[in-house]
Design a protein around this motif. Structure first.
Motif, PDB file in Angstrom:
ATOM      1  N   PHE A 305       0.843  -1.586  -0.171  1.00  0.00           N
ATOM      2  CA  PHE A 305      -0.197  -0.054  -0.176  1.00  0.00           C
ATOM      3  C   PHE A 305       0.637   1.007   0.022  1.00  0.00           C
ATOM      4  N   GLU A 306       1.987   1.590   0.501  1.00  0.00           N
ATOM      5  CA  GLU A 306       2.783   2.369   0.903  1.00  0.00           C
ATOM      6  C   GLU A 306       3.822   2.122   0.050  1.00  0.00           C
ATOM      7  N   MET A 307       4.230   1.178  -0.816  1.00  0.00           N
ATOM      8  CA  MET A 307       5.566   1.258  -2.014  1.00  0.00           C
ATOM      9  C   MET A 307       4.548   1.839  -3.572  1.00  0.00           C
ATOM     10  N   TYR A 308       3.228   1.437  -3.620  1.00  0.00           N
ATOM     11  CA  TYR A 308       2.451   2.140  -4.289  1.00  0.00           C
ATOM     12  C   TYR A 308       0.787   2.630  -4.513  1.00  0.00           C
ATOM     13  N   ALA A 309       1.684   3.610  -3.438  1.00  0.00           N
ATOM     14  CA  ALA A 309       0.864   4.788  -3.097  1.00  0.00           C
ATOM     15  C   ALA A 309      -0.029   5.386  -4.645  1.00  0.00           C
ATOM     16  N   ASP A 310       0.829   5.529  -5.731  1.00  0.00           N
ATOM     17  CA  ASP A 310      -0.022   6.359  -6.259  1.00  0.00           C
ATOM     18  C   ASP A 310      -0.798   5.809  -7.636  1.00  0.00           C
TER      19      ASP A 310
END
Length: 328
Positions: A305-310
Protein backbone atom coordinates in the motif's frame (compact mmCIF):
# COMPACT_ATOMS: atom_id res chain seq x y z
CA UNK A 1 -37.47 81.81 -32.49
CA UNK A 2 -40.06 79.09 -32.29
CA UNK A 3 -38.53 77.38 -35.34
CA UNK A 4 -35.05 77.53 -33.77
CA UNK A 5 -36.41 76.06 -30.52
CA UNK A 6 -38.13 73.28 -32.43
CA UNK A 7 -34.92 72.51 -34.30
CA UNK A 8 -33.01 72.37 -31.03
CA UNK A 9 -35.59 69.97 -29.55
CA UNK A 10 -35.44 67.76 -32.66
CA UNK A 11 -31.66 67.74 -32.61
CA UNK A 12 -31.60 66.79 -28.93
CA UNK A 13 -34.12 64.00 -29.56
CA UNK A 14 -32.06 62.62 -32.42
CA UNK A 15 -28.90 62.84 -30.33
CA UNK A 16 -30.56 60.93 -27.47
CA UNK A 17 -31.74 58.22 -29.87
CA UNK A 18 -28.24 57.85 -31.25
CA UNK A 19 -26.78 57.59 -27.76
CA UNK A 20 -29.33 54.96 -26.75
CA UNK A 21 -28.63 52.99 -29.95
CA UNK A 22 -24.91 53.20 -29.30
CA UNK A 23 -25.34 51.79 -25.81
CA UNK A 24 -27.69 48.95 -26.80
CA UNK A 25 -26.11 47.74 -30.04
CA UNK A 26 -22.69 46.08 -30.38
CA UNK A 27 -21.18 49.09 -32.10
CA UNK A 28 -18.10 48.50 -34.28
CA UNK A 29 -16.24 51.21 -32.37
CA UNK A 30 -16.14 50.90 -28.63
CA UNK A 31 -13.95 53.15 -26.56
CA UNK A 32 -12.74 51.79 -23.23
CA UNK A 33 -11.03 54.26 -20.98
CA UNK A 34 -9.55 53.66 -17.57
CA UNK A 35 -7.36 50.87 -16.30
CA UNK A 36 -8.36 47.41 -17.52
CA UNK A 37 -7.81 44.97 -14.70
CA UNK A 38 -8.50 41.68 -16.45
CA UNK A 39 -9.21 40.34 -19.92
CA UNK A 40 -10.54 36.78 -20.28
CA UNK A 41 -11.19 35.02 -23.59
CA UNK A 42 -14.22 32.80 -23.76
CA UNK A 43 -15.31 30.64 -26.72
CA UNK A 44 -19.04 30.61 -27.37
CA UNK A 45 -20.11 28.72 -30.50
CA UNK A 46 -18.29 30.34 -33.42
CA UNK A 47 -17.92 33.70 -31.71
CA UNK A 48 -15.22 34.49 -29.20
CA UNK A 49 -16.41 36.78 -26.42
CA UNK A 50 -13.99 38.85 -24.44
CA UNK A 51 -14.73 39.66 -20.82
CA UNK A 52 -13.03 42.81 -19.62
CA UNK A 53 -13.08 44.27 -16.17
CA UNK A 54 -12.83 47.92 -15.20
CA UNK A 55 -13.20 48.81 -11.54
CA UNK A 56 -14.70 45.38 -10.84
CA UNK A 57 -17.48 45.63 -13.44
CA UNK A 58 -17.39 42.89 -16.08
CA UNK A 59 -18.74 43.43 -19.58
CA UNK A 60 -18.63 41.46 -22.82
CA UNK A 61 -17.71 42.45 -26.35
CA UNK A 62 -17.43 40.43 -29.54
CA UNK A 63 -14.10 39.46 -31.06
CA UNK A 64 -14.69 41.72 -34.08
CA UNK A 65 -15.05 44.84 -31.92
CA UNK A 66 -12.37 47.45 -32.41
CA UNK A 67 -11.11 48.56 -29.03
CA UNK A 68 -9.64 52.00 -28.51
CA UNK A 69 -7.21 52.35 -25.59
CA UNK A 70 -6.06 55.66 -24.18
CA UNK A 71 -2.40 55.47 -23.21
CA UNK A 72 -0.95 57.50 -20.38
CA UNK A 73 1.11 59.56 -22.83
CA UNK A 74 -2.05 60.79 -24.54
CA UNK A 75 -1.76 58.57 -27.62
CA UNK A 76 -4.66 56.44 -28.71
CA UNK A 77 -4.26 52.78 -29.75
CA UNK A 78 -6.90 50.82 -31.62
CA UNK A 79 -6.77 47.02 -31.68
CA UNK A 80 -9.18 44.52 -33.19
CA UNK A 81 -10.12 41.79 -30.72
CA UNK A 82 -9.66 39.09 -33.36
CA UNK A 83 -5.95 39.94 -33.24
CA UNK A 84 -5.86 40.15 -29.46
CA UNK A 85 -7.48 36.78 -28.97
CA UNK A 86 -5.15 33.87 -29.58
CA UNK A 87 -6.19 30.25 -29.89
CA UNK A 88 -5.02 28.22 -26.90
CA UNK A 89 -2.88 25.35 -28.17
CA UNK A 90 -2.29 22.50 -25.69
CA UNK A 91 1.36 21.81 -25.06
CA UNK A 92 3.40 19.14 -23.36
CA UNK A 93 6.67 19.89 -21.62
CA UNK A 94 9.81 17.95 -22.50
CA UNK A 95 9.52 16.12 -19.19
CA UNK A 96 5.90 15.16 -19.92
CA UNK A 97 6.76 13.99 -23.44
CA UNK A 98 9.60 11.90 -22.07
CA UNK A 99 7.27 10.43 -19.48
CA UNK A 100 4.59 9.62 -22.07
CA UNK A 101 6.96 8.07 -24.61
CA UNK A 102 8.78 6.15 -21.88
CA UNK A 103 12.44 5.35 -21.97
CA UNK A 104 13.04 2.79 -24.72
CA UNK A 105 11.32 1.17 -27.67
CA UNK A 106 10.87 -1.90 -25.47
CA UNK A 107 8.56 -0.05 -23.07
CA UNK A 108 6.98 2.61 -25.33
CA UNK A 109 3.16 2.64 -25.71
CA UNK A 110 1.67 0.96 -28.77
CA UNK A 111 0.04 3.04 -31.50
CA UNK A 112 -2.56 1.57 -33.88
CA UNK A 113 -2.95 4.27 -36.51
CA UNK A 114 -5.67 2.33 -38.38
CA UNK A 115 -7.99 2.66 -35.39
CA UNK A 116 -6.51 5.84 -33.89
CA UNK A 117 -5.55 4.09 -30.66
CA UNK A 118 -2.70 4.74 -28.23
CA UNK A 119 -2.42 1.83 -25.81
CA UNK A 120 -0.42 2.30 -22.60
CA UNK A 121 0.49 -1.21 -21.56
CA UNK A 122 2.29 -2.24 -18.38
CA UNK A 123 4.65 -5.13 -17.69
CA UNK A 124 3.07 -7.92 -15.63
CA UNK A 125 -0.38 -6.56 -16.47
CA UNK A 126 -1.44 -8.81 -19.33
CA UNK A 127 1.04 -7.24 -21.75
CA UNK A 128 1.51 -10.47 -23.75
CA UNK A 129 -2.24 -10.72 -24.24
CA UNK A 130 -2.58 -7.09 -25.34
CA UNK A 131 0.36 -7.11 -27.72
CA UNK A 132 -0.95 -10.30 -29.33
CA UNK A 133 -4.42 -8.80 -29.65
CA UNK A 134 -3.13 -5.56 -31.18
CA UNK A 135 -1.12 -7.62 -33.65
CA UNK A 136 -4.22 -9.63 -34.58
CA UNK A 137 -6.57 -6.68 -35.25
CA UNK A 138 -3.93 -5.26 -37.61
CA UNK A 139 -3.45 -8.51 -39.48
CA UNK A 140 0.08 -9.01 -38.19
CA UNK A 141 0.66 -12.76 -38.14
CA UNK A 142 3.85 -12.63 -36.14
CA UNK A 143 5.00 -15.13 -33.54
CA UNK A 144 7.29 -12.58 -31.90
CA UNK A 145 5.41 -10.50 -29.32
CA UNK A 146 7.82 -8.54 -27.14
CA UNK A 147 10.74 -7.58 -29.38
CA UNK A 148 9.79 -4.20 -30.96
CA UNK A 149 12.25 -4.81 -33.79
CA UNK A 150 10.38 -7.90 -34.95
CA UNK A 151 6.79 -7.85 -33.65
CA UNK A 152 5.54 -5.44 -36.31
CA UNK A 153 3.89 -3.11 -33.81
CA UNK A 154 4.23 0.67 -33.99
CA UNK A 155 5.19 2.46 -30.80
CA UNK A 156 4.88 6.05 -29.67
CA UNK A 157 8.62 6.75 -29.80
CA UNK A 158 8.47 6.52 -33.58
CA UNK A 159 6.46 9.77 -33.75
CA UNK A 160 7.67 13.36 -33.52
CA UNK A 161 6.96 15.38 -30.40
CA UNK A 162 4.44 17.65 -32.13
CA UNK A 163 2.63 14.62 -33.54
CA UNK A 164 2.44 13.04 -30.09
CA UNK A 165 1.05 16.26 -28.65
CA UNK A 166 -1.63 16.43 -31.35
CA UNK A 167 -2.58 12.79 -30.78
CA UNK A 168 -2.77 13.14 -27.00
CA UNK A 169 -5.12 16.13 -27.15
CA UNK A 170 -7.12 15.02 -30.18
CA UNK A 171 -10.50 13.56 -29.18
CA UNK A 172 -10.52 11.47 -32.36
CA UNK A 173 -7.73 9.38 -30.83
CA UNK A 174 -8.60 6.84 -28.13
CA UNK A 175 -6.17 6.59 -25.24
CA UNK A 176 -6.32 3.43 -23.12
CA UNK A 177 -4.31 1.96 -20.26
CA UNK A 178 -4.50 -1.48 -18.67
CA UNK A 179 -3.40 -2.05 -15.08
CA UNK A 180 -3.28 -4.74 -12.41
CA UNK A 181 -3.87 -4.64 -8.66
CA UNK A 182 -0.40 -4.00 -7.13
CA UNK A 183 -0.44 -6.87 -4.64
CA UNK A 184 -1.22 -9.34 -7.39
CA UNK A 185 1.19 -7.75 -9.86
CA UNK A 186 4.16 -7.69 -7.46
CA UNK A 187 3.53 -11.28 -6.43
CA UNK A 188 3.51 -12.26 -10.11
CA UNK A 189 6.84 -10.45 -10.56
CA UNK A 190 8.27 -12.33 -7.59
CA UNK A 191 7.13 -15.73 -8.86
CA UNK A 192 8.42 -15.16 -12.40
CA UNK A 193 11.48 -12.97 -11.84
CA UNK A 194 12.43 -13.00 -8.18
CA UNK A 195 12.78 -16.79 -7.95
CA UNK A 196 14.61 -17.01 -11.28
CA UNK A 197 18.37 -16.91 -10.81
CA UNK A 198 19.12 -15.84 -14.39
CA UNK A 199 16.57 -13.02 -14.27
CA UNK A 200 17.83 -11.65 -10.98
CA UNK A 201 21.43 -11.75 -12.14
CA UNK A 202 20.43 -9.85 -15.28
CA UNK A 203 18.23 -7.27 -13.52
CA UNK A 204 19.77 -6.83 -10.06
CA UNK A 205 23.20 -8.44 -10.47
CA UNK A 206 22.54 -10.92 -7.69
CA UNK A 207 21.16 -14.45 -7.24
CA UNK A 208 17.48 -15.24 -6.87
CA UNK A 209 15.80 -14.27 -3.61
CA UNK A 210 14.77 -16.87 -1.07
CA UNK A 211 11.55 -15.31 0.19
CA UNK A 212 8.81 -12.84 -0.75
CA UNK A 213 9.79 -10.48 2.09
CA UNK A 214 13.37 -10.45 0.78
CA UNK A 215 12.03 -9.59 -2.68
CA UNK A 216 9.99 -6.65 -1.31
CA UNK A 217 13.09 -5.28 0.38
CA UNK A 218 15.19 -5.76 -2.74
CA UNK A 219 12.88 -3.96 -5.20
CA UNK A 220 13.01 -0.77 -3.15
CA UNK A 221 16.51 -0.12 -4.51
CA UNK A 222 16.71 -2.48 -7.51
CA UNK A 223 14.47 -0.71 -10.02
CA UNK A 224 12.84 -2.48 -12.96
CA UNK A 225 9.79 -2.03 -15.18
CA UNK A 226 8.27 -5.31 -13.98
CA UNK A 227 7.67 -3.88 -10.51
CA UNK A 228 7.68 -0.12 -11.09
CA UNK A 229 4.55 2.01 -10.62
CA UNK A 230 1.91 1.76 -13.32
CA UNK A 231 1.29 5.52 -13.14
CA UNK A 232 3.36 6.49 -16.17
CA UNK A 233 1.43 9.48 -17.50
CA UNK A 234 0.98 12.99 -16.12
CA UNK A 235 -2.02 12.55 -13.86
CA UNK A 236 -4.30 15.02 -15.64
CA UNK A 237 -4.12 12.94 -18.83
CA UNK A 238 -5.87 9.99 -17.17
CA UNK A 239 -9.11 11.98 -17.18
CA UNK A 240 -9.47 11.32 -20.91
CA UNK A 241 -8.01 7.81 -20.86
CA UNK A 242 -9.92 4.52 -20.77
CA UNK A 243 -8.72 2.48 -17.79
CA UNK A 244 -8.99 -1.31 -17.75
CA UNK A 245 -8.21 -3.63 -14.84
CA UNK A 246 -7.12 -7.27 -14.81
CA UNK A 247 -10.30 -8.93 -13.42
CA UNK A 248 -12.34 -7.33 -16.23
CA UNK A 249 -9.87 -7.98 -19.03
CA UNK A 250 -12.37 -9.54 -21.47
CA UNK A 251 -15.11 -7.03 -20.70
CA UNK A 252 -12.64 -4.19 -21.22
CA UNK A 253 -11.43 -5.79 -24.45
CA UNK A 254 -14.94 -5.72 -25.89
CA UNK A 255 -15.55 -2.16 -24.67
CA UNK A 256 -12.29 -0.85 -26.11
CA UNK A 257 -12.50 -2.63 -29.47
CA UNK A 258 -16.13 -1.60 -29.87
CA UNK A 259 -15.17 2.04 -29.32
CA UNK A 260 -12.44 2.00 -31.97
CA UNK A 261 -14.49 -0.10 -34.41
CA UNK A 262 -12.45 -3.32 -34.24
CA UNK A 263 -14.88 -5.63 -32.42
CA UNK A 264 -16.28 -8.43 -34.59
CA UNK A 265 -16.81 -12.20 -34.66
CA UNK A 266 -13.28 -12.94 -35.89
CA UNK A 267 -11.84 -11.26 -32.79
CA UNK A 268 -14.27 -13.17 -30.55
CA UNK A 269 -13.14 -16.47 -32.04
CA UNK A 270 -9.47 -15.53 -31.66
CA UNK A 271 -9.87 -14.69 -27.96
CA UNK A 272 -10.80 -18.29 -27.23
CA UNK A 273 -8.45 -19.88 -29.74
CA UNK A 274 -5.56 -22.23 -28.99
CA UNK A 275 -3.21 -19.70 -30.60
CA UNK A 276 -4.05 -17.02 -28.07
CA UNK A 277 -3.83 -19.39 -25.10
CA UNK A 278 -0.51 -20.75 -26.35
CA UNK A 279 1.00 -17.25 -26.40
CA UNK A 280 -0.11 -16.17 -22.94
CA UNK A 281 0.16 -19.41 -20.95
CA UNK A 282 4.00 -19.43 -20.60
CA UNK A 283 3.79 -16.13 -18.68
CA UNK A 284 1.06 -17.25 -16.29
CA UNK A 285 2.15 -17.47 -12.64
CA UNK A 286 -1.25 -18.14 -11.02
CA UNK A 287 -0.51 -15.21 -8.72
CA UNK A 288 -4.18 -14.56 -8.09
CA UNK A 289 -4.67 -18.03 -6.65
CA UNK A 290 -1.64 -17.60 -4.40
CA UNK A 291 -2.48 -14.19 -2.94
CA UNK A 292 -3.56 -15.53 0.45
CA UNK A 293 -0.51 -17.74 0.69
CA UNK A 294 1.88 -14.78 0.50
CA UNK A 295 -0.25 -11.97 1.91
CA UNK A 296 -1.18 -13.77 5.12
CA UNK A 297 -0.74 -10.73 7.35
CA UNK A 298 -1.53 -7.02 7.25
CA UNK A 299 2.12 -5.96 7.54
CA UNK A 300 3.04 -7.30 4.09
CA UNK A 301 0.01 -5.63 2.55
CA UNK A 302 0.87 -2.33 4.25
CA UNK A 303 4.26 -2.44 2.51
CA UNK A 304 2.55 -2.70 -0.89
CA UNK A 305 0.00 0.00 0.00
CA UNK A 306 2.84 2.37 0.84
CA UNK A 307 5.14 1.50 -2.08
CA UNK A 308 2.36 1.74 -4.65
CA UNK A 309 0.23 4.50 -3.17
CA UNK A 310 0.04 6.25 -6.56
CA UNK A 311 -1.40 3.15 -8.24
CA UNK A 312 -4.11 2.81 -5.62
CA UNK A 313 -5.01 6.49 -5.83
CA UNK A 314 -4.98 7.01 -9.61
CA UNK A 315 -6.57 3.72 -10.64
CA UNK A 316 -9.01 3.52 -7.73
CA UNK A 317 -7.96 0.08 -6.52
CA UNK A 318 -9.70 -1.18 -3.39
CA UNK A 319 -7.29 -0.68 -0.52
CA UNK A 320 -8.72 -3.28 1.84
CA UNK A 321 -7.01 -6.15 3.58
CA UNK A 322 -7.74 -9.63 2.37
CA UNK A 323 -10.26 -11.52 4.49
CA UNK A 324 -8.20 -14.45 5.77
CA UNK A 325 -11.14 -16.02 7.59
CA UNK A 326 -13.09 -16.22 4.37
CA UNK A 327 -10.14 -17.66 2.47
CA UNK A 328 -8.33 -20.09 4.75
Amino acid sequence: MQRKSARKVSFCAILCCLLISFMCVDHPFLRISGKIQKIIYESVASTTLVKYSTDGNVSKISKNTLLSFNRSDGHNIRQNMSKLSRKVVPRLTKEELHQIKRYTYYSSPIVVTKYKLIFFWNEKSGCTYWKSLLQFIQGLHNKEVHDPRRNGLTNLMQFKDNEITDMMFNEAWTKAVFVREPRERILSSFLEKGLNNACMMDICRRPAVKSFSEFLTLIKHCKDVHWSSQVKLPRYLYKNTMIGRMPDIYTFTEKLLTKIGAWHDTVKDWLHSKEQLKRTRPHATSAREKLFQYYNDTKTQDIIFEMYADDYEVFKFDKKYFNFNKYP
